[in-house]
Structure formats: structure tokens, C-alpha cells
Design a protein around this motif. Sequence first.
Motif, PDB file in Angstrom:
ATOM      1  N   GLN A 196      -9.062   7.893 -33.155  1.00 25.74           N
ATOM      2  CA  GLN A 196      -8.643   9.023 -32.320  1.00 25.74           C
ATOM      3  C   GLN A 196      -7.740   8.535 -31.208  1.00 25.74           C
ATOM      4  OE1 GLN A 196     -11.454  11.874 -31.063  1.00 25.74           O
ATOM      5  NE2 GLN A 196     -12.661  11.792 -32.953  1.00 25.74           N
ATOM      6  N   LYS A 197      -6.763   9.342 -30.895  1.00 24.52           N
ATOM      7  CA  LYS A 197      -5.894   8.999 -29.774  1.00 24.52           C
ATOM      8  C   LYS A 197      -6.611   9.332 -28.478  1.00 24.52           C
ATOM      9  CE  LYS A 197      -1.402   9.183 -30.867  1.00 24.52           C
ATOM     10  NZ  LYS A 197      -0.042   9.708 -31.108  1.00 24.52           N
ATOM     11  N   PRO A 198      -6.389   8.543 -27.451  1.00 21.15           N
ATOM     12  CA  PRO A 198      -7.043   8.836 -26.167  1.00 21.15           C
ATOM     13  C   PRO A 198      -6.533  10.163 -25.609  1.00 21.15           C
ATOM     14  CG  PRO A 198      -5.423   7.075 -25.933  1.00 21.15           C
ATOM     15  CD  PRO A 198      -5.524   7.368 -27.393  1.00 21.15           C
ATOM     16  N   ALA A 199      -7.407  10.858 -24.927  1.00 20.08           N
ATOM     17  CA  ALA A 199      -7.050  12.195 -24.398  1.00 20.08           C
ATOM     18  C   ALA A 199      -5.990  12.053 -23.305  1.00 20.08           C
ATOM     19  CB  ALA A 199      -8.295  12.872 -23.857  1.00 20.08           C
TER      20      ALA A 199
ATOM     21  N   LYS B 279      -9.119  -7.681 -14.736  1.00 20.16           N
ATOM     22  CA  LYS B 279      -8.381  -8.940 -14.931  1.00 20.16           C
ATOM     23  C   LYS B 279      -7.760  -8.951 -16.336  1.00 20.16           C
ATOM     24  CE  LYS B 279      -8.274 -12.167 -11.677  1.00 20.16           C
ATOM     25  NZ  LYS B 279      -7.114 -11.800 -10.834  1.00 20.16           N
ATOM     26  N   ILE B 280      -8.634  -8.675 -17.313  1.00 21.69           N
ATOM     27  CA  ILE B 280      -8.156  -8.647 -18.701  1.00 21.69           C
ATOM     28  C   ILE B 280      -8.263  -7.224 -19.237  1.00 21.69           C
ATOM     29  CG2 ILE B 280      -8.480  -9.555 -21.039  1.00 21.69           C
ATOM     30  CD1 ILE B 280      -9.499 -12.110 -19.856  1.00 21.69           C
ATOM     31  N   PRO B 281      -7.151  -6.621 -19.456  1.00 18.79           N
ATOM     32  CA  PRO B 281      -7.146  -5.216 -19.896  1.00 18.79           C
ATOM     33  C   PRO B 281      -7.412  -5.128 -21.399  1.00 18.79           C
ATOM     34  CG  PRO B 281      -4.913  -6.006 -19.713  1.00 18.79           C
ATOM     35  CD  PRO B 281      -5.806  -7.164 -19.353  1.00 18.79           C
ATOM     36  N   PRO B 282      -7.606  -3.919 -21.914  1.00 15.34           N
ATOM     37  CA  PRO B 282      -7.941  -3.751 -23.335  1.00 15.34           C
ATOM     38  C   PRO B 282      -6.752  -4.060 -24.247  1.00 15.34           C
ATOM     39  CG  PRO B 282      -7.663  -1.615 -22.267  1.00 15.34           C
ATOM     40  CD  PRO B 282      -7.572  -2.650 -21.191  1.00 15.34           C
ATOM     41  N   THR B 283      -7.075  -4.199 -25.524  1.00 15.42           N
ATOM     42  CA  THR B 283      -6.046  -4.301 -26.561  1.00 15.42           C
ATOM     43  C   THR B 283      -6.152  -3.055 -27.439  1.00 15.42           C
ATOM     44  OG1 THR B 283      -7.490  -5.417 -28.093  1.00 15.42           O
ATOM     45  CG2 THR B 283      -6.213  -6.811 -26.600  1.00 15.42           C
ATOM     46  N   GLY B 284      -5.206  -2.901 -28.352  1.00 15.08           N
ATOM     47  CA  GLY B 284      -5.234  -1.722 -29.229  1.00 15.08           C
ATOM     48  C   GLY B 284      -3.907  -1.537 -29.916  1.00 15.08           C
ATOM     49  N   PRO B 285      -3.824  -0.490 -30.724  1.00 14.69           N
ATOM     50  CA  PRO B 285      -2.599  -0.271 -31.489  1.00 14.69           C
ATOM     51  C   PRO B 285      -1.490   0.327 -30.611  1.00 14.69           C
ATOM     52  CG  PRO B 285      -4.129   1.522 -31.895  1.00 14.69           C
ATOM     53  CD  PRO B 285      -4.847   0.532 -31.007  1.00 14.69           C
ATOM     54  N   ILE B 286      -0.266   0.195 -31.055  1.00 12.59           N
ATOM     55  CA  ILE B 286       0.894   0.711 -30.330  1.00 12.59           C
ATOM     56  C   ILE B 286       1.493   1.871 -31.107  1.00 12.59           C
ATOM     57  CG2 ILE B 286       3.220   0.154 -29.580  1.00 12.59           C
ATOM     58  CD1 ILE B 286       2.309  -2.662 -28.997  1.00 12.59           C
TER      59      ILE B 286
ATOM     60  N   ALA C  91       4.720   6.764 -26.549  1.00 14.80           N
ATOM     61  CA  ALA C  91       4.671   6.411 -25.124  1.00 14.80           C
ATOM     62  C   ALA C  91       3.463   6.976 -24.389  1.00 14.80           C
ATOM     63  CB  ALA C  91       5.961   6.873 -24.434  1.00 14.80           C
ATOM     64  N   LEU C  92       3.137   8.226 -24.617  1.00 17.25           N
ATOM     65  CA  LEU C  92       2.001   8.782 -23.873  1.00 17.25           C
ATOM     66  C   LEU C  92       0.683   8.174 -24.353  1.00 17.25           C
ATOM     67  CD1 LEU C  92       2.966  12.540 -23.396  1.00 17.25           C
ATOM     68  CD2 LEU C  92       2.962  10.705 -21.706  1.00 17.25           C
ATOM     69  N   ASP C  93       0.596   7.945 -25.637  1.00 13.75           N
ATOM     70  CA  ASP C  93      -0.585   7.271 -26.174  1.00 13.75           C
ATOM     71  C   ASP C  93      -0.728   5.882 -25.555  1.00 13.75           C
ATOM     72  OD1 ASP C  93      -2.590   7.160 -28.711  1.00 13.75           O
ATOM     73  OD2 ASP C  93      -1.603   5.226 -28.456  1.00 13.75           O
ATOM     74  N   TYR C  94       0.391   5.175 -25.461  1.00 15.03           N
ATOM     75  CA  TYR C  94       0.368   3.826 -24.898  1.00 15.03           C
ATOM     76  C   TYR C  94      -0.151   3.857 -23.454  1.00 15.03           C
ATOM     77  CZ  TYR C  94       2.005  -0.893 -23.697  1.00 15.03           C
ATOM     78  OH  TYR C  94       2.075  -2.207 -23.295  1.00 15.03           O
ATOM     79  N   ARG C  95       0.388   4.764 -22.700  1.00 16.80           N
ATOM     80  CA  ARG C  95      -0.021   4.814 -21.287  1.00 16.80           C
ATOM     81  C   ARG C  95      -1.498   5.172 -21.139  1.00 16.80           C
ATOM     82  NH1 ARG C  95       3.290   5.644 -15.813  1.00 16.80           N
ATOM     83  NH2 ARG C  95       1.473   5.378 -14.493  1.00 16.80           N
ATOM     84  N   ALA C  96      -1.975   6.018 -22.025  1.00 17.65           N
ATOM     85  CA  ALA C  96      -3.397   6.381 -21.961  1.00 17.65           C
ATOM     86  C   ALA C  96      -4.284   5.192 -22.323  1.00 17.65           C
ATOM     87  CB  ALA C  96      -3.680   7.556 -22.885  1.00 17.65           C
ATOM     88  N   ARG C  97      -3.854   4.384 -23.268  1.00 19.66           N
ATOM     89  CA  ARG C  97      -4.669   3.230 -23.676  1.00 19.66           C
ATOM     90  C   ARG C  97      -4.577   2.066 -22.697  1.00 19.66           C
ATOM     91  NH1 ARG C  97      -5.970   3.561 -29.310  1.00 19.66           N
ATOM     92  NH2 ARG C  97      -4.674   5.094 -30.383  1.00 19.66           N
ATOM     93  N   PHE C  98      -3.384   1.907 -22.130  1.00 16.51           N
ATOM     94  CA  PHE C  98      -3.099   0.712 -21.321  1.00 16.51           C
ATOM     95  C   PHE C  98      -2.543   1.164 -19.976  1.00 16.51           C
ATOM     96  CE2 PHE C  98      -1.835  -0.047 -25.833  1.00 16.51           C
ATOM     97  CZ  PHE C  98      -2.974  -0.721 -26.226  1.00 16.51           C
ATOM     98  N   PRO C  99      -3.436   1.577 -19.080  1.00 15.14           N
ATOM     99  CA  PRO C  99      -2.992   2.313 -17.881  1.00 15.14           C
ATOM    100  C   PRO C  99      -2.029   1.557 -16.975  1.00 15.14           C
ATOM    101  CG  PRO C  99      -5.349   2.573 -18.217  1.00 15.14           C
ATOM    102  CD  PRO C  99      -4.887   1.528 -19.189  1.00 15.14           C
ATOM    103  N   ASP C 100      -2.130   0.253 -16.875  1.00 15.14           N
ATOM    104  CA  ASP C 100      -1.164  -0.446 -16.013  1.00 15.14           C
ATOM    105  C   ASP C 100      -0.101  -1.169 -16.846  1.00 15.14           C
ATOM    106  OD1 ASP C 100      -2.254  -2.843 -16.902  1.00 15.14           O
ATOM    107  OD2 ASP C 100      -2.895  -3.537 -14.922  1.00 15.14           O
ATOM    108  N   GLY C 101      -0.120  -0.942 -18.162  1.00 16.40           N
ATOM    109  CA  GLY C 101       0.944  -1.447 -19.008  1.00 16.40           C
ATOM    110  C   GLY C 101       0.623  -2.716 -19.760  1.00 16.40           C
ATOM    111  N   ARG C 102      -0.323  -3.500 -19.254  1.00 21.84           N
ATOM    112  CA  ARG C 102      -0.657  -4.761 -19.902  1.00 21.84           C
ATOM    113  C   ARG C 102      -1.523  -4.538 -21.141  1.00 21.84           C
ATOM    114  NH1 ARG C 102      -4.200  -7.675 -16.379  1.00 21.84           N
ATOM    115  NH2 ARG C 102      -4.725  -5.590 -15.602  1.00 21.84           N
ATOM    116  N   ILE C 103      -1.376  -5.412 -22.139  1.00 19.93           N
ATOM    117  CA  ILE C 103      -2.273  -5.405 -23.297  1.00 19.93           C
ATOM    118  C   ILE C 103      -2.949  -6.768 -23.380  1.00 19.93           C
ATOM    119  CG2 ILE C 103      -2.489  -5.091 -25.785  1.00 19.93           C
ATOM    120  CD1 ILE C 103       0.001  -3.485 -25.848  1.00 19.93           C
ATOM    121  N   GLY C 104      -4.213  -6.750 -23.044  1.00 22.04           N
ATOM    122  CA  GLY C 104      -5.039  -7.956 -23.207  1.00 22.04           C
ATOM    123  C   GLY C 104      -4.597  -9.160 -22.399  1.00 22.04           C
TER     124      GLY C 104
END
Lengths: 254, 254, 254, 254, 254, 254
Positions: free
Chosen positions: C251-254, B195-202, B205-218
Amino acid sequence: MRLAYSTWPEITAFLADSKTVIIPIGSNEQHGPMGLLGTDWMCPEIIATAAEKIAQKNGQDMMLAPTFNIGMAQHHLGFAGTISLRPSTFMAAIEDWVLSLARHGFDHIYFLNGHGGNISTIEAAFSQIYSHYSYNNKTCPLTLKLKNWWDLPGVITLCNQMFPVGHGSHATPSEIAVTYAAYPEQVRHVELTPKIPPTGPILDALDYRARFPDGRIGADSSLATIELGQQIINTAVTGLLTDIQAFSAEQKPA
Amino acid sequence: MRLAYSTWPEITAFLADSKTVIIPIGSNEQHGPMGLLGTDWMCPEIIATAAEKIAQKNGQDMMLAPTFNIGMAQHHLGFAGTISLRPSTFMAAIEDWVLSLARHGFDHIYFLNGHGGNISTIEAAFSQIYSHYSYNNKTCPLTLKLKNWWDLPGVITLCNQMFPVGHGSHATPSEIAVTYAAYPEQVRHVELTPKIPPTGPILDALDYRARFPDGRIGADSSLATIELGQQIINTAVTGLLTDIQAFSAEQKPA
Amino acid sequence: MRLAYSTWPEITAFLADSKTVIIPIGSNEQHGPMGLLGTDWMCPEIIATAAEKIAQKNGQDMMLAPTFNIGMAQHHLGFAGTISLRPSTFMAAIEDWVLSLARHGFDHIYFLNGHGGNISTIEAAFSQIYSHYSYNNKTCPLTLKLKNWWDLPGVITLCNQMFPVGHGSHATPSEIAVTYAAYPEQVRHVELTPKIPPTGPILDALDYRARFPDGRIGADSSLATIELGQQIINTAVTGLLTDIQAFSAEQKPA
Amino acid sequence: MRLAYSTWPEITAFLADSKTVIIPIGSNEQHGPMGLLGTDWMCPEIIATAAEKIAQKNGQDMMLAPTFNIGMAQHHLGFAGTISLRPSTFMAAIEDWVLSLARHGFDHIYFLNGHGGNISTIEAAFSQIYSHYSYNNKTCPLTLKLKNWWDLPGVITLCNQMFPVGHGSHATPSEIAVTYAAYPEQVRHVELTPKIPPTGPILDALDYRARFPDGRIGADSSLATIELGQQIINTAVTGLLTDIQAFSAEQKPA
Amino acid sequence: MRLAYSTWPEITAFLADSKTVIIPIGSNEQHGPMGLLGTDWMCPEIIATAAEKIAQKNGQDMMLAPTFNIGMAQHHLGFAGTISLRPSTFMAAIEDWVLSLARHGFDHIYFLNGHGGNISTIEAAFSQIYSHYSYNNKTCPLTLKLKNWWDLPGVITLCNQMFPVGHGSHATPSEIAVTYAAYPEQVRHVELTPKIPPTGPILDALDYRARFPDGRIGADSSLATIELGQQIINTAVTGLLTDIQAFSAEQKPA
Amino acid sequence: MRLAYSTWPEITAFLADSKTVIIPIGSNEQHGPMGLLGTDWMCPEIIATAAEKIAQKNGQDMMLAPTFNIGMAQHHLGFAGTISLRPSTFMAAIEDWVLSLARHGFDHIYFLNGHGGNISTIEAAFSQIYSHYSYNNKTCPLTLKLKNWWDLPGVITLCNQMFPVGHGSHATPSEIAVTYAAYPEQVRHVELTPKIPPTGPILDALDYRARFPDGRIGADSSLATIELGQQIINTAVTGLLTDIQAFSAEQKPA
């Protein structure tokens, strides 16, 4: 399918079936006393949006990108409301749009253009994009195409029939009719003097204004009507659907 | 008054009374499984267009430029449909828009922004524009302003009340609600996990997708409703009308 | 370890243990009648150099790049001695610094910033750098971070306690105190009129000079003392050591 | 008078008497196993700072800008710690420095250079700056000059006497001696093999590293001593004072 | 073999044996009252074309690219007929020439230069080209070389013997003699006043014209004769053949 | 009058009578197995040079600039010998040529073009040049014109008569004939297979080579003869003289 009105998973799904995308591209510039400043980006947007609806209904979806609404219109800057990109900026922006779409897998990118003054710069931008591959001996996945809406099958013939005299080349009754058909509340009634203004070369902004005092070039804008506009749209839509199908089928040699 | 839906003589007439113009500016980028790709340019366009109608009705006309629909969204390029300008291109384009409008006499140029990722580049572009005057010891007629729609008076307070949990910072229920209110046929119903996805730094593009798999931030986008969207729009419109009035009155020291 | 005061084999050896590098970055611009033109690059240099000494003593070496001493200060060009880069130049230079350091294996690059006017352009530069990877679907090894020295843990709270009135936003007593502590021979005693100058928006250079005749914005620079400066440095150094440790661990996510 | 350590009113006062400014400019790049990475920007800074002190004492003040510490060193990028600007960036930055200083009335701008690899790009930047005037038929107030510190009167003769064998052209004992004299705590003792490394052409970074494995070109850096460095500094300082006086007196024909 | 007078299959065949190409490069700029505007691009073209004929006769073919005829001559823009590229444009063009030729396999690219004012920018362009490889840790196949025709073995000695007085540095009797020998119908007879004009520094165009009213710098152009020109050409041709052979044999370290 | 073969006082004298200058512009690119790489810059140079001789004989002198020999030919980079400028470089160079000539008073600048691939970029460059005036509300003294030599009066009709079949669009018998007529020693006799190669769209270099294996597009180059070439030249020369006269008489409205 309209890209801006979709979610990213929907675009991903679309890409499984098709790699073609259409970008309406135009300009925001004076169109004489009767034409809207947005005429040149509205026309391709109107036509492409109507075509997209039909395609969707027919189960042959096509992807429509947001409209690229500011183009190269330096010669119109003598008239209030005109917004122009320098050619160098315009080229960079086209490149970024193309590389963004290519990043997702689109490899057939079709610019439906509404402004004659854009043509050279868009073509130069295509060459700039291809250059990255050509200098580096790399295979380029992209097929880029520029098509003016008035060059869609049947359109110019129809316009010439409709407006045998006074069609001209800027603020033409055909382009104004298209916008009037789409936005009937925007129809203007203005006394034009002379009915048919002069023609001539296009150089810089002050020169343009001196040659063409109300902004029109050889065009009697007052011939535009909602009904004629709708006929033009209908013909253009049919032409676009045909043209896109052929374009999508184009393949680069192995 | 909407610039693109006007003729050049109408703009000339407007300029006799006011030198202020509003440019809705945003981005075309993924907004998770429920948000439209156009969310960030639609929101300021929706708010500004609604405000323009009220202003017109009140006899206090305001000038609304076409929407600047592609911004800086490099970090979203890992999701299909995102279109981004490089910062250098974005700056050049902003400069050309501003110089075009300044050419006609507009000297108060207000960017109503819909995308946090645009802020730095727009501010840098302002400095680039001012630089021409500053290096050359020239008087600059321009007052440039960037305002995010969520920073309009009352808006963020309202959003926090509406969404005390799960507002987040990308694909937020507030921005999605605004688009749902304006385009009710575009409402999506999607099961979001979590429901509520993670937050984190931006970063890229590939880093973003790895951190926020469906695109949403928090953000729990599923909290968006048409009704809440309309409330936000109403508040934002009031805030914009106030803010523009104050902005138009700002004068540079002699 | 200070990069400029090292040999290349020493840098190579350092890289075996750490990939983090700190770049003090600022501006050379007027700081009113009491502040040094170099204030904004001196402050981060002073703090980072002091931190580096402590780190070295503690056996937790940190790498300190040379100071990036000219930033974006177009608005200060109305005052003698100000040197500014245009945003476009500034972005290109930041990119070259980053790509040079990345070439050697540094992948955590931390800009300790001393000038508010730099923030937008540095952030835009980061996006420009990331763009190369994002458009091309490439993994980016870099984690870039911008931190203003006054945003280091504890610093702004301390400054507000020290200067509850008259801290202002340009030629502040806190930044001037930091330089006075580091360069006691540079303390100026000047009668300031008014004690607390006005605040207002920042546009171009001539506008700035008209609004802020002696260069200060809301700041009573005369509150600066060597002793207060030393306290601020101490707090900032502690904050920096903590912040760098956390940053190096990211660290950046893998 | 050191610009960065002055206030703007002090610079204004200086400009009443003199329009000359000196910019120490160098590079941050490998200098073999014994030389500091900062050698090339330290040398001109050391010499100019020493000259400024004498000038001040003599009542003939000279204006010393902050050091331009990163130059064009692409060929050294194969060695850790090197930071380089691309020529295009370097040119833009030089232009911005010059235009900033010119804005305040400085019209004799003297670059005291410490890096041979900078020369071409600095000269090209001068031509770029002059071009604005030359294409537009405008009077240019600027006299720009590039001087390498080793070309100051007496310096190269002295260095050749000191180091008849093994002076070489990169990581030379003379430049290293200058830094050792200024920073005695930075003296390195390293076994160099071979004592005198090869010479050859300078192309790209990997080629450079293959030709010159420890970074030196024809130079026995181990000949550098603090004492010799001090002698070189003394000679250079005298040369600089003379050269600046002559430069300041140069006038453009009416 | 002259590239422009060949077909592509002939170039492909040539590349099986040699990867060296020579580009005559110069400038189109005033050369005083007796010298042709094309002098600086004609000289290297004349010498290289003559050398190519001999090489061909000797069965040691060399590849001669078309002439790069416009260089960096901003300082001559005060005299009619001068055409100059800005340094930034010149660098981009050199890069494109080099990358085009490299694309086909040429890896030894030799610029035979005829204009002193080109040197800095050509060298800066080389560094810009190498930078792509150096920042990215890539092996660069290219060996780039700049040679002024007057620096070919034997040439400057000969010129000094021919013109012990009045050789000067612009519109020199040697360069004019070379063009007179190649184009005897272009010999001018003009009364020069003074015979030997002043020398001095080169800055911007108006400054140049004020210092050097007829365009010459220290040169008595009237000493030029067809016969002397032919002797210079002969010596230069021999020098070029030798130099190219050595250049072609240069190899980058593995 | 050929600019490069003139002295600056001769150009100054010419400018008293005429402000028109002609620039032959083309490309250096593959022209199939029979055509010279220089074909596209040779053709306009041949025609313009012949016209200049006649004009001179008739006492109606015309000014002929040096040939702009490298254009935009990225699509031909798959064939050895092709040299191309990126569109962005090409535009900058055209701008610099134009601004240089304008500096001297030339205000009618006529590009006689020999390469279809140049057209878009030259037109975009014109717009870039005009933009400086148009954004800044300045009177532009320049009239810029692009004319392809095959569009000179009478030429294309003649070519179609000569080559009713197999004229094609690249490595055409007409352009090759022009070069054969001018350089009879360069006539090639090559067996072409197929006689008439395919036609198709032009994209990037590898795509081009795959579609058009020997470089020709729809053209039977073997139809070219010296005699036909001379006829084409004669017609083009007459057309050019007429066209230049009309162009020189064009005046901008006051």
C-alpha cells in the motif's frame, strides 16, 4: 544563493521570500582559435555568480540555478568540440527545467543567455510552455524571461567603446575577455589571419565552415584582455542586479 | 584536457591521438537536510576533474566533456530545488550529446554517472542510439559505456568499510563526503531525526515524500566528513584512470 | 482469470475484489540455433498462465493480461526473425497499456519480464508515467513493478544447480528448457559449435553478430530438456504466486 | 511456418524462397456481454494459424509473425478490460515491426486485421513508412497491405447469409462465432437486452458508453455458435490462402 | 460567415447562435498534365464558400474556417510541386486546429475533405484527440466529422452520369471540372496519352511514378469542362447545406 | 507563377530556370475590433501575389507557393477565432513543406512572414532542418530565409511616416490598411476605446487578454485606410522584387 550548493530545506526557506530564479544558459561550441569552447555558458555563469555574491552581501539574496550548458549550435558542428542539442530536444529540456522549478513555487524564471543561436529556440520553448495554459483556458502562474548578457544595461555600449573595430558577432573580443578575466590561466595567444574575418549568414555546419574557416565571424578575438573582461563583468553585474529587481517586481494582471 | 576550457584546434589535435571522451553525468535533486542539491553531478565532476589533472601530469591526457548536470529525478520533485528531465527528454539530450561528439570523431564515449535514477534512461538512450544502425544494417563506430562512480574499482568496498551502518542508498555519507571534501565551505551540521531513516521502493514524487519525509533513504548523512570524502575521491580517481585506459583499448570486432 | 478470454462485465466483477493485474512481457528475438524466436515472451506467458490456473483452483483469482510480445531487441536485429521496438516506441506502448488498465481501476500493475534487454526501457517507462503526477503535484494511484521470471524466489538458484557450467546469458538452457517443456513438439536437436560460446558486451546489431556468430552468449543451449524445463516452471509458478500476493498487499502511504 | 516458434536459421532458410510475412493484428477491447475481450486479435490469429497449417501440409509454406494484439480502441475505454494504444503510439509500433522484418529481407508484409478501429491508423502508419522513401527520393522495397479478415473472398457474403438480421458492427455474431469455434470452452450464454442494440457514430469513450450501454453496436451476439464459427473460419482460410498467393506475386514496377 | 474575414467580436457573436464550424481540407499535389496542383484544397473551398454565401443570404449563417491546404500526399512527391505533411505532422496540426476552435466554444467541427489520401490520417487524428478524454475518463464536448465533397448527397451519382467512362480516381474530370468552373482562366488543353491511364495500388512516390507516368489514375481529365464543373458545384452546395444542418443538430447523449 | 494554380509539368519547366520559391506565411488570430482574423496571412499573400504578377509581366517569373495560413499564436487564444499551432507542430510542418519543395529541386526557400509571433519558431525550424545535415557531416543544398513583410526595403519607414503616433505592434493600422486595400468590402468602422491601447509583454493567453482587453497592442487601428494600404502594398511589392532577386543570386561557398 546558488541552488546546487544548497539543501532542499534552504530552498524552501528562500521561497518564503522570493519566487525568482536565474538560469545561466549558453552553449558549448567553437569560438575560434583563441576562445574557449565553453565561452557561451561561462559568460552568463560568471556574471550571474558575481552578481549573486554581491546580492548576498547586500542582504538581497537571489537564487541561481545550475548552468544550462548545452544549447543550439548545429551550425558550429563542423568544428571539433562543439556539442549541440537539436531545437526539438532543447525545447523539451527547457520545458522540463521550467516545470520542475515551477513545481516548487518559482514563478519568475529568468534565463541569462550567452549564445545568440539559442534565442529563437528558447522563445519557441516559452511559447510551447505557455501553450498548455492557453489551449486549456487555464491561468498560468509563470513569467518567463530571456535576457542576453550583452543586452544588460550598459554592456553593449561599453563593448562598442572598447572595440570600435573588430567586435564582430562570433568569438568576439568581449565574450572572450569575460572568460579570460574569470580564468586568467586560460588566456591564449594566437596569430589570427586575417585579423578581422568575414561576416555572412548562418546556415548549416559545412556552409559555416566554408564561410568562416577558423570559426570567427567578423571578430578580432585578439583584442580581448583580462582587464577589459573585468570591466565588462562589472558593468554586466550591475545591470543584472537592476534587471532582476525589476523583473521580480513584475506582476501579472489579475 | 577539459573540453570546455579548450579551443577547437586543441580538440582537433587531441583527436589525432585518442577518440575517448568522458562525460560526468548526474542530477540536481534533494539530498536530505545535509546534502547539496548538486551532489549527484558534483561527485562525478570532482572525480573526473581530479583524474584529468593526474592524467595530464602523467602525459596520458584524457578528454573531459562539460558536466551533464540535470538527469532523471522525477521522484525527488516533492522537494524544493530538484530539477528533472522526463525520460523522453533525457534520452533525446543524451543522443544529441553523443551524436555531436561522434561527429568530431570520438568513438569511445564514457558516461561517469552520479545518480542511480539515471541508469535505466541512459541505457535506454544507448539502445535508441544503436537502433539507428541496427535497423538500417549499418556499421556503428560507437562504443558507449555507463559507469557509476561508486562502481569504480575499490570504491564500494571502501565505502562499506567506512560506513558499515547507515550508508543507505540516498543522501549517503559517501556521496556527501565527496562533495564536502571538494567544497569544504559547504559542510552542513544538522540534527538528523531519525539518524537512520527508512528504506523502501521508489515510485512517484508524493509517494516518495510520504515514505521518506526528509528525503534520505536509509542513510545517516551525518557520518560524512571531509577526510573520508578525500579518501573516497582518491580511490575513485585511481579506479577511473585504470578503467578509462581499459575502455580506450576496447575494440569492436571487424 | 485471463483478461483476453473474459468479457468486460467479468472484469468489472473481478475489480470489486482486486486491483492487481499481471502482464507477461518479453521479446521476439533470435535465441541461437536451438531456441525459439518467441522464447522471451513465451517464458513469462507459460509461467503466468500456469500460475493463474492454480490461483483459480485455489479460489484466489489473479488477473492475467494479454502478453506484450515485442520488446527492445535492437542488438539482435542482425539475425532473421527478430522484431524490435525502438526504446521510445516501447516506452509509449507501455504507457498506453498502463493508462488503459489504470482507467478501469487497476492500480497494482506487475510486469513479469522475460528479456534482460527490456529492463532499462521498462524502468524508464515507469518513470515517464510517474512524471505526469510528479511534475504536477498530483497523487498517483499506481504501483508499478517489474520482475524478471528468473528473479522469482528460488528460480536462479535452481538454474545454477541444473547448469553449473554453460548457463550463460543468452539462449540459456533454462529459458529454452521452459519453452521445450511447454511446447514439446518444438524441441530442436542441433550440433552447437562451440558448445559454450563467448561472452562480451552488447552494443549494436552488427557488433553483436560479429562477437556472437550463432547468437548465443556463453550458453550451451543443448543442456535444455523438457524435464528440467518443467522443474523450472514449477518453481517459478510457486514463486510468482507468493510474489503476487505480497505485491497486491503493498500500500502507498497516505 | 510460425515465426515465433522457429529459430533464426530456419527463418533465414525460409527467406531464400519467399519474402512474404503475415501479421495478425487486432485489438483487446470489450465485445459486449458475450464476446471475449481478445476477439479482435483472436480472429485473425485463428484464421491465419489454420491457413498456415494447410499451407505447410500443401508444401507451400507461409510465414506467420506473432500476433499484434493491442490496437487502437480508445472508444472502448469506458468498458473494463479494454487496452488501447494512442494512434501515435500504434503508428510507431507498426513502423518498428515493419522495419524489423524489412531488415531481414521481408518485402511483402501483409496485416490480417481483426478490428475496424485499426484501419485508419494502420493506413496512416503505412504512409508514414513510405514517407521516408518518398521525401528522400529513394526506392522503397516494401509492399504493405492491410486486409480485414471479413473482407477475405467469400466471408462477408457468408456472414450476411448466416445473420441476415442482427449482424451489426460490433460484437457481431460472426466474430464471436469464430472465437467460440476456436475456444469452445469460452462460450457464454447471456440474456441480451435488447436483442438488437442501437447503432450510431463512434466518438470518444464516454459518448460510446452512453450510446451503447452494453458495448454492442447493432449486433445480436447470441446468434453466434461454434458450428457457424467453424464455417466462417473455413471460408476465411480458403480466402486467405488465395489472397496471400496473389499478394506474394505482386511486383513493383522497375 | 468566413472566419478569416471576420473580427473576433463577430466570431463571439456568432457563437451565441451556433457552435458549428466547417474546415475545407485538402492537399497540394500533382493532378496530371491538366489538373492544378491545388485541386484538392480548391474543391472543398469552392463548394464551402459557395454554400456559405447561400446560407448567409438565407439568414442561416454558417462558419467557414480558413482552408487547410496541405495534407498527406507522400505518394505524389515524385511529381514537382507536390507538398506533403508526414502523417504524424498532419495529425498534430489537425489536433491543434481542433483544440484552438474548441477553446472558443465550437463543438461541432466538420472537415470538408478534397483528398482521398487524407482520410486515414484525419480519422486517426480524431481518435488521437478523443484519446485525451477517453484515457482520462473525461466528458468530451466535441463532435468531429469528416466528409469528402464527393460523398455529399447527390454528387457521386451525378459524376458517374457525367463521366460513365474515364472518371478514374486521381485527376478525375469531376474534380478538375470543379476547379475549371471556379477559375475559368486556368483551363488547360493538353493531349493526354493514353486517354485513360492505368489504375493500381498506391504505395511510395517512386512506385507511384513508375505505375502512373503522368500522374493520373484511371482518369481522362480532358472530359472536364467549366459547365460540368458548375453543375457539380451546384449539387455539392445543396448537399453541403443539408448535411451541415443535420450535423449541427446532432447531440451527444447526456 | 503560382504553384497551386499550375500543373506539375509547368513546375518542372520552371525549375529548369530557377530554384527559388516564396512561401507567404502568417497566422490566423484576432486583430482587435477592426482587423480581420486572417490579417497576418493575408498581408504576405497580398504582397507576394501582386509581386508575382509584376514579375510575370516583366518576364522574370517567380514561384509562389500556397499560403501557410496558421502559425504560432498561442497568446491570442483568449479571443474567438484564433487558430494556433503549438511550436512543436509548427516546426514539423515547416520542415515537411521545406523537404517537399527541396525534393523537387527548390533550394532557395523564402518565407515572407506576416506575424511577429512566428519568427522564433520559424528560425528554430530552420535550425532543425539544417541539423540533419550538420550532425551527419552532409552538404546541405538549402538556403532558407525568413523575411517579415514590414522589413522589406522601404516599408517600415513608410509606415512610421504614415502613422507617427499609434502604430503600435498588434492590429497596427499598417497591416489592417493592407487588408482593407485588398478587400475593400471588409472595411470596418468601429469606435475604439481607448484610441491607443496599452503596450506590454506577451506571455500566455489569459494574461494577454487581461493586459489588452480588445486585443490591440499600442495600435490605433482606426487610422487604416484603403489608400494608405495601397501605398504600403506598392512599396512592399517593389521591395520584395528586389529582395528576391538578391536572394536568388546568393550562392553557398563550394
